[in-house]
Design an enzyme around this catalytic site. Structure first.
Site, mmCIF file in Angstrom:
data_model
loop_
_atom_site.group_PDB
_atom_site.id
_atom_site.type_symbol
_atom_site.label_atom_id
_atom_site.label_comp_id
_atom_site.label_asym_id
_atom_site.label_seq_id
_atom_site.Cartn_x
_atom_site.Cartn_y
_atom_site.Cartn_z
ATOM 1 N N VAL A 105 0.011 -2.384 10.753
ATOM 2 C CA VAL A 105 0.596 -2.037 12.047
ATOM 3 C C VAL A 105 0.063 -2.925 13.174
ATOM 4 C CG1 VAL A 105 1.102 0.364 11.438
ATOM 5 C CG2 VAL A 105 -1.130 -0.201 12.404
ATOM 6 N N MET A 106 -1.050 -3.604 12.944
ATOM 7 C CA MET A 106 -1.583 -4.523 13.952
ATOM 8 C C MET A 106 -1.034 -5.931 13.670
ATOM 9 S SD MET A 106 -5.490 -3.246 14.732
ATOM 10 C CE MET A 106 -6.260 -3.898 13.256
ATOM 11 N N GLU A 153 0.852 -1.190 0.000
ATOM 12 C CA GLU A 153 0.000 0.000 0.000
ATOM 13 C C GLU A 153 0.894 1.247 0.000
ATOM 14 O OE1 GLU A 153 -2.050 0.121 3.740
ATOM 15 O OE2 GLU A 153 -3.465 1.686 3.127
ATOM 16 N N CYS A 210 -5.004 -3.515 2.580
ATOM 17 C CA CYS A 210 -4.729 -3.498 4.027
ATOM 18 C C CYS A 210 -5.967 -3.758 4.875
ATOM 19 C CB CYS A 210 -4.048 -2.179 4.390
ATOM 20 S SG CYS A 210 -3.070 -2.281 5.915
ATOM 21 N N LYS A 215 -9.434 2.155 -1.875
ATOM 22 C CA LYS A 215 -9.641 1.482 -0.586
ATOM 23 C C LYS A 215 -11.022 1.762 -0.006
ATOM 24 C CE LYS A 215 -7.111 0.708 3.769
ATOM 25 N NZ LYS A 215 -5.876 1.099 4.515
#
Lengths: 272, 272
Positions: A179-180, A49, A152, A119
């Site tokens: 990020v998770m 992304e 994402c 997105k």
């Protein structure tokens, strides 16, 4: 593209790039992408992304500065790279469309076509930066392949991959900036429940915009239609790696001699 | 049931039983269940699919012999056990209803109510034995809790857990007889994508009916609303184990200060 012979299921060479984009430096990022992919041959490549710009924009204006439309350098760059490598490339970018600003992924083919997915589900502060995508989930046909794209955070909504599978995607291309910690395992489930290949290309590194800092989790992966990881990166790998896969395997949705995970759906009971 | 105090979120004691039912011996199975649960106190217990009968029937007649309706001994047994333990019990059974035969799970409460869910998605040879469930996915309210029920193979269809979550289930009770290796990890995803607790009670052991043999995978588990395993069994444990959990945690669907995994759904884009 390997040509199909009688009784020989076609395999394609599919790859994902895991790297660390330089924040807001398109030139540097295209240069890096060329370094990783430029001398390779493949049928399909998926990049992260926002691969051309980095992710952690302070606000909408900050992202607008590096957003591009088809006249921007990135479209031409990927068209050339696609011709050179022989393969289709799915790459994440910040897209200007009139006054709208989208977190988009483009499927660029050697024929010079650019198919855009915007997105659908924006994550965290993205809703202050980007407009919500308006394309919906699309399956793009290219040389007999059916390629779905989601970006994402779309992963957390089972409807994203499900919609692509119901539209007959064989491979879900999944540019990410994760990020998770959950997504990589969840994509195994997405492959199993839909009988599709999933290619999650995630970035690495920490991005500090002076106000906030985000660290991305790497662990890019390709899962096959049974949920096996047939390619997986660690948290720090920087490389473009490929694997052979057989897209037609996603055309059977049988999990055993009795069950088909698509036709066994009992849609009348799914109303909440 | 712990009573709710002001500012004190209520916790309940929730447990799952993992054991090895004796094939087609209801007496032996009820006796075993009483041994495991009879002296315990809990608010909610989930038992495996077909806990009273075992699983590997040779054909419909074979299952019909041990199928019961509300006049059968199992309903009365679980009503008594529910009163004795103070908790609601979800137990799997072969259900006769007229000439129909269902793979069902019953939620029995200390008040003497029996709420029945009939398996929506039949697995493998089950379609030669049972009728497809006709109840749909239901959420049962009991003492302020909202309990959803699905059975085993329902897991592979994301719509099962999603439907229950959209109907506001806080806890998904998931009696199972799993033979494939994927479900336990997928249920982590089900918890995350829906923000619910999931209680998967699986059986163990190998069951040979003289024609075919099936081995069940154990690894029963409870996952919390963030996908953490707060209780997990191995492949051979035989026990009833409990954990404290706070059902109200499933009432917030926020994954961060911006995203709510239910209200962020963009349903208009989920049409295939």
């Amino acid at each position: 593209m390997v040509h199909k012979k009688a009784d020989t299921p076609r395999k394609i060479t599919a790859g994902i790039l895991q790297f660390r984009p330089v924040f807001k430096d398109i030139d540097a990022n295209l240069k890096a992408i060329k370094k990783y992919l430029g001398r390779r041959k493949f049928d399909l490549a998926v990049l992260p992304e926002l691969a051309t710009t980095g992710y952690n924009f302070t606000d909408r204006n900050d992202a607008w500065e590096v957003a591009e439309n088809k006249k921007g350098q990135s479209f031409g760059f990927f068209e050339e790279l696609s011709v050179k490598t022989g393969g289709a490339i799915v790459w994440g970018m910040a897209e200007r469309a009139g006054k709208k600003l989208y977190n988009s992924a483009v499927l660029t083919t050697p024929e010079g076509d650019h198919h855009i997915y915007r997105k659908t589900h924006l994550f965290f502060r993205e809703s202050e930066i980007f407009d919500p995508g308006n394309t919906g989930f699309k399956v793009f046909k290219w040389r007999g392949l059916r390629l779905g794209v989601m970006i994402c955070f779309d992963w957390i909504f089972p409807e994203s991959a499900r919609t692509l599978a119901l539209k007959k995607a064989q491979i879900i291309c999944h540019p990410s900036n994760l990020v998770m910690r959950f997504c990589q395992d969840a994509m195994v489930t997405r492959s199993i429940e839909n009988g599709v290949f999933c290619m999650t290309s995630n970035r690495i590194g920490t991005e500090n915009n002076g106000i906030s800092s985000l660290t991305f989790t790497g662990r890019s992966q390709i899962t096959d239609t049974k949920g096996n990881r047939i390619l997986s990166f660690n948290r720090s790998d920087k490389s473009f790696r490929v694997v052979k896969l057989q897209p037609e395997l996603s055309d059977t949705k049988k999990v055993n001699s009795y069950n088909n995970i698509i036709t066994d759906r009992r849609v009348g009971y799914y109303k909440a």
